[in-house]
Design an enzyme around this catalytic site. Sequence first.
Site, mmCIF file in Angstrom:
data_model
loop_
_atom_site.group_PDB
_atom_site.id
_atom_site.type_symbol
_atom_site.label_atom_id
_atom_site.label_comp_id
_atom_site.label_asym_id
_atom_site.label_seq_id
_atom_site.Cartn_x
_atom_site.Cartn_y
_atom_site.Cartn_z
ATOM 1 N N ALA A 84 0.949 -1.381 -0.134
ATOM 2 C CA ALA A 84 -0.044 0.111 0.142
ATOM 3 C C ALA A 84 0.896 1.288 -0.123
ATOM 4 N N SER A 87 1.779 5.964 -5.223
ATOM 5 C CA SER A 87 2.804 5.405 -6.071
ATOM 6 C C SER A 87 3.298 6.354 -7.454
ATOM 7 N N THR A 102 0.565 8.179 3.772
ATOM 8 C CA THR A 102 0.659 6.825 3.667
ATOM 9 C C THR A 102 1.791 6.130 3.684
ATOM 10 N N THR A 134 11.097 0.463 -4.066
ATOM 11 C CA THR A 134 11.604 1.081 -5.413
ATOM 12 C C THR A 134 12.887 1.215 -5.744
ATOM 13 N N ASP A 135 13.317 1.157 -6.870
ATOM 14 C CA ASP A 135 14.588 1.694 -7.466
ATOM 15 C C ASP A 135 14.948 3.230 -7.312
ATOM 16 N N GLU A 136 13.835 3.877 -7.207
ATOM 17 C CA GLU A 136 13.917 5.353 -7.038
ATOM 18 C C GLU A 136 14.673 5.944 -5.808
ATOM 19 N N TYR A 159 7.788 11.350 -3.744
ATOM 20 C CA TYR A 159 7.341 10.209 -3.926
ATOM 21 C C TYR A 159 8.669 9.336 -3.290
ATOM 22 N N LYS A 163 9.378 6.957 0.094
ATOM 23 C CA LYS A 163 9.486 5.229 0.034
ATOM 24 C C LYS A 163 11.005 5.476 0.702
ATOM 25 N N PRO A 214 1.515 12.316 -24.570
ATOM 26 C CA PRO A 214 2.550 13.278 -24.037
ATOM 27 C C PRO A 214 3.894 12.787 -23.599
ATOM 28 N N ASP A 291 8.751 19.230 -19.386
ATOM 29 C CA ASP A 291 9.550 17.919 -18.694
ATOM 30 C C ASP A 291 8.809 17.997 -17.235
ATOM 31 N N GLY A 294 12.473 18.057 -11.796
ATOM 32 C CA GLY A 294 13.485 17.139 -11.176
ATOM 33 C C GLY A 294 13.231 15.622 -11.627
HETATM 34 P P1 NAD Z 1 -0.850 1.237 -6.934
HETATM 35 O O1 NAD Z 1 -1.122 2.878 -6.714
HETATM 36 O O2 NAD Z 1 -1.443 0.557 -8.061
HETATM 37 O O3 NAD Z 1 -1.831 0.812 -5.691
HETATM 38 C C1 NAD Z 1 -1.787 1.348 -4.619
HETATM 39 C C2 NAD Z 1 -2.733 0.685 -3.396
HETATM 40 O O4 NAD Z 1 -2.527 0.820 -2.308
HETATM 41 C C3 NAD Z 1 -4.296 0.938 -4.079
HETATM 42 O O5 NAD Z 1 -4.865 -0.436 -4.038
HETATM 43 C C4 NAD Z 1 -4.485 1.895 -2.781
HETATM 44 O O6 NAD Z 1 -5.962 1.735 -2.851
HETATM 45 C C5 NAD Z 1 -3.801 1.539 -1.708
HETATM 46 N N1 NAD Z 1 -3.573 2.336 -0.528
HETATM 47 C C6 NAD Z 1 -3.347 3.469 -0.840
HETATM 48 N N2 NAD Z 1 -3.067 4.245 0.076
HETATM 49 C C7 NAD Z 1 -3.693 3.471 1.261
HETATM 50 C C8 NAD Z 1 -3.800 3.500 2.528
HETATM 51 N N3 NAD Z 1 -3.424 4.634 3.350
HETATM 52 N N4 NAD Z 1 -4.313 2.310 3.184
HETATM 53 C C9 NAD Z 1 -4.636 1.250 2.521
HETATM 54 N N5 NAD Z 1 -4.297 1.234 1.379
HETATM 55 C C10 NAD Z 1 -3.826 2.193 0.512
HETATM 56 O O7 NAD Z 1 0.609 0.783 -6.788
HETATM 57 P P2 NAD Z 1 1.589 -0.397 -7.229
HETATM 58 O O8 NAD Z 1 1.961 0.256 -8.731
HETATM 59 O O9 NAD Z 1 0.751 -1.384 -7.326
HETATM 60 O O10 NAD Z 1 2.659 -0.370 -6.450
HETATM 61 C C11 NAD Z 1 2.687 -1.106 -5.104
HETATM 62 C C12 NAD Z 1 3.828 -0.899 -4.652
HETATM 63 O O11 NAD Z 1 5.190 -1.171 -5.168
HETATM 64 C C13 NAD Z 1 4.165 0.738 -3.881
HETATM 65 O O12 NAD Z 1 4.640 0.613 -2.555
HETATM 66 C C14 NAD Z 1 5.131 1.265 -4.756
HETATM 67 O O13 NAD Z 1 5.952 2.157 -4.281
HETATM 68 C C15 NAD Z 1 5.909 -0.095 -5.137
HETATM 69 N N6 NAD Z 1 6.417 -0.258 -6.377
HETATM 70 C C16 NAD Z 1 5.844 0.231 -7.748
HETATM 71 C C17 NAD Z 1 6.327 -0.155 -8.834
HETATM 72 C C18 NAD Z 1 5.736 0.204 -10.229
HETATM 73 O O14 NAD Z 1 6.273 0.327 -11.001
HETATM 74 N N7 NAD Z 1 4.337 0.535 -10.110
HETATM 75 C C19 NAD Z 1 7.947 -0.424 -8.998
HETATM 76 C C20 NAD Z 1 8.532 -0.513 -7.885
HETATM 77 C C21 NAD Z 1 8.002 -0.647 -6.409
HETATM 78 O O1 DAU Z 2 11.174 2.801 -10.872
HETATM 79 C C1 DAU Z 2 10.175 2.381 -10.335
HETATM 80 C C2 DAU Z 2 8.922 3.365 -9.976
HETATM 81 O O2 DAU Z 2 8.450 3.303 -11.446
HETATM 82 C C3 DAU Z 2 7.909 3.263 -9.192
HETATM 83 O O3 DAU Z 2 8.548 3.282 -7.924
HETATM 84 C C4 DAU Z 2 6.673 3.985 -9.140
HETATM 85 O O4 DAU Z 2 5.520 3.738 -8.168
HETATM 86 C C5 DAU Z 2 6.267 3.801 -10.604
HETATM 87 O O5 DAU Z 2 5.177 4.834 -10.953
HETATM 88 C C6 DAU Z 2 7.145 4.312 -11.634
HETATM 89 O O6 DAU Z 2 7.714 5.438 -11.635
HETATM 90 P P1 DAU Z 2 8.172 6.303 -12.965
HETATM 91 O O7 DAU Z 2 8.048 7.945 -12.694
HETATM 92 O O8 DAU Z 2 9.146 5.788 -13.512
HETATM 93 O O9 DAU Z 2 6.885 5.863 -13.973
HETATM 94 P P2 DAU Z 2 5.763 6.457 -14.732
HETATM 95 O O10 DAU Z 2 4.774 5.587 -15.750
HETATM 96 O O11 DAU Z 2 5.047 7.935 -14.277
HETATM 97 O O12 DAU Z 2 6.971 7.285 -15.967
HETATM 98 C C7 DAU Z 2 7.803 6.514 -16.667
HETATM 99 C C8 DAU Z 2 8.596 7.616 -17.704
HETATM 100 O O13 DAU Z 2 7.645 7.805 -18.497
HETATM 101 C C9 DAU Z 2 9.027 8.439 -16.877
HETATM 102 O O14 DAU Z 2 10.543 8.943 -17.398
HETATM 103 C C10 DAU Z 2 8.192 9.645 -17.044
HETATM 104 C C11 DAU Z 2 7.640 9.613 -18.701
HETATM 105 N N1 DAU Z 2 6.335 9.926 -18.894
HETATM 106 C C12 DAU Z 2 5.205 9.338 -17.788
HETATM 107 C C13 DAU Z 2 3.866 9.920 -18.347
HETATM 108 C C14 DAU Z 2 2.850 9.471 -17.235
HETATM 109 C C15 DAU Z 2 6.103 10.488 -19.879
HETATM 110 O O15 DAU Z 2 6.765 10.781 -20.775
HETATM 111 N N2 DAU Z 2 4.620 11.007 -20.070
HETATM 112 C C16 DAU Z 2 3.882 10.569 -19.382
HETATM 113 O O16 DAU Z 2 2.632 10.990 -19.698
#
Ligand code: NAD
Ligand code: DAU
Length: 361
Positions: A84, A87, A102, A134-136, A159, A163, A214, A291, A294
Amino acid sequence: MEKTLLVTGGCGFIGANFVRLLLADRPGWRVINLDKLTYAGNLDNLREVADSPRYTFVRGDICDPSLVAELFARERIDTVVHFAAESHVDRSIDDPDAFIRTNIHGTFTLLEAARRSWPADAAAAGHRFLHVSTDEVFGSLGPTGLFSETTPYDPRSPYSASKASSDHLVRAYCHTYGLPVLITNCSNNYGPYQFPEKLIPLMLNNGLHGRPLPVYGDGGNVRDWLYVEDHCEAIVRVLTDGRVGESYNIGGHNEKRNLEIVELLCDMLDRKVGPLASGQPRRSLITFVRDRLGHDRRYAIDAGKIERELGWTPRWTFEQGIERTVDWYLANGTWLAGVLDGSYQKYYEKMYAGRTGEGGK
Ligand code: NAD
Ligand code: DAU
């Protein structure tokens, strides 16, 4: 081996894929899914498994200490897999408040509940608290190099800073109280059930509807993509075989520039559903916009530790994973329409207003 897991955020993108995997593959495991159902949480993501006798859904907030403590006691939780979170990086730049609450306070609440309810010999009893990160947290790379588990933390967005804070809290609970924790730091996931604010589903949704695509800045930022099922399998492996107190980087060795991904998706949609009504190819929709503030330039993961120590490698190539993903979104238009309700449309218009046409190319 039997387990009772508290999965937080199980109605989100990765959480839902993880719950589905456990219910299919781990007959001895019971899952309690605690999810607040924010804009990113969707009960439809688990519709087909919701009636399983091994699955319980609890709507609630991970920041609520009495609810969390009650769940630990009532359900006899022995394992936590903590997804949770807020994200989405762009939202954290626009309004960081919920991210601090959160991601930091919510993680603290769960750690406290585990510390207070688990026995002193929790580690030996097989209890585990796995924090999904996350790797971020490692910041941004130049043109070369990879993030390893020993890379110093250097988070650069609200974000990633939230994390990183939660990772530090998790480690502190291990060091100070002996809580049996594990941390995973994963790269960008893609696959079914991802909310269409993230790059791949956003481009698929816009591309299908003939809307502008975009691309931030010059489109040259690099991400390391991993199919979500591979991430979920890696988490199970860390849970069952990982060394307590350790962190594991998870990644797919799939570095791609954003523009490369968008062009690939355009070509795949043209091939699968035909060109736009105007007869133009979808690449004509690509619009370079202002852009992200950051904006981290490059992420790339060294996944050597999890491979060496736990024998995990991704099962899906990027070509296979992206094909499955595009097909899933094409077959699940009703899901997509369902998550794109009025509130998301308002957010989308706000986030992208003023960006179009101001690109860095
Ligand atoms: P997501 O945004 O799709 O889902 C987040 C979930 O958490 C949702 O179901 C939301 O309702 C729930 N939530 C949010 N706040 C809450 C709270 N206060 N109490 C209970 N539930 C709550 O996220 P995701 O992309 O599935 O990511 C899941 C985890 O993995 C996160 O911790 C994120 O940092 C990590 N992560 C994501 C990625 C990625 O690429 N998406 C990569 C690496 C790590
Ligand atoms: O690296 C792991 C992370 O990856 C997770 O921890 C995050 O929860 C997850 O959201 C993701 O973060 P990013 O910022 O990398 O993902 P996003 O899909 O938002 O963007 C991916 C790349 O694309 C980033 O360089 C920004 C760019 N982008 C994104 C959007 C939404 C665009 O150019 N246009 C867009 O409209």
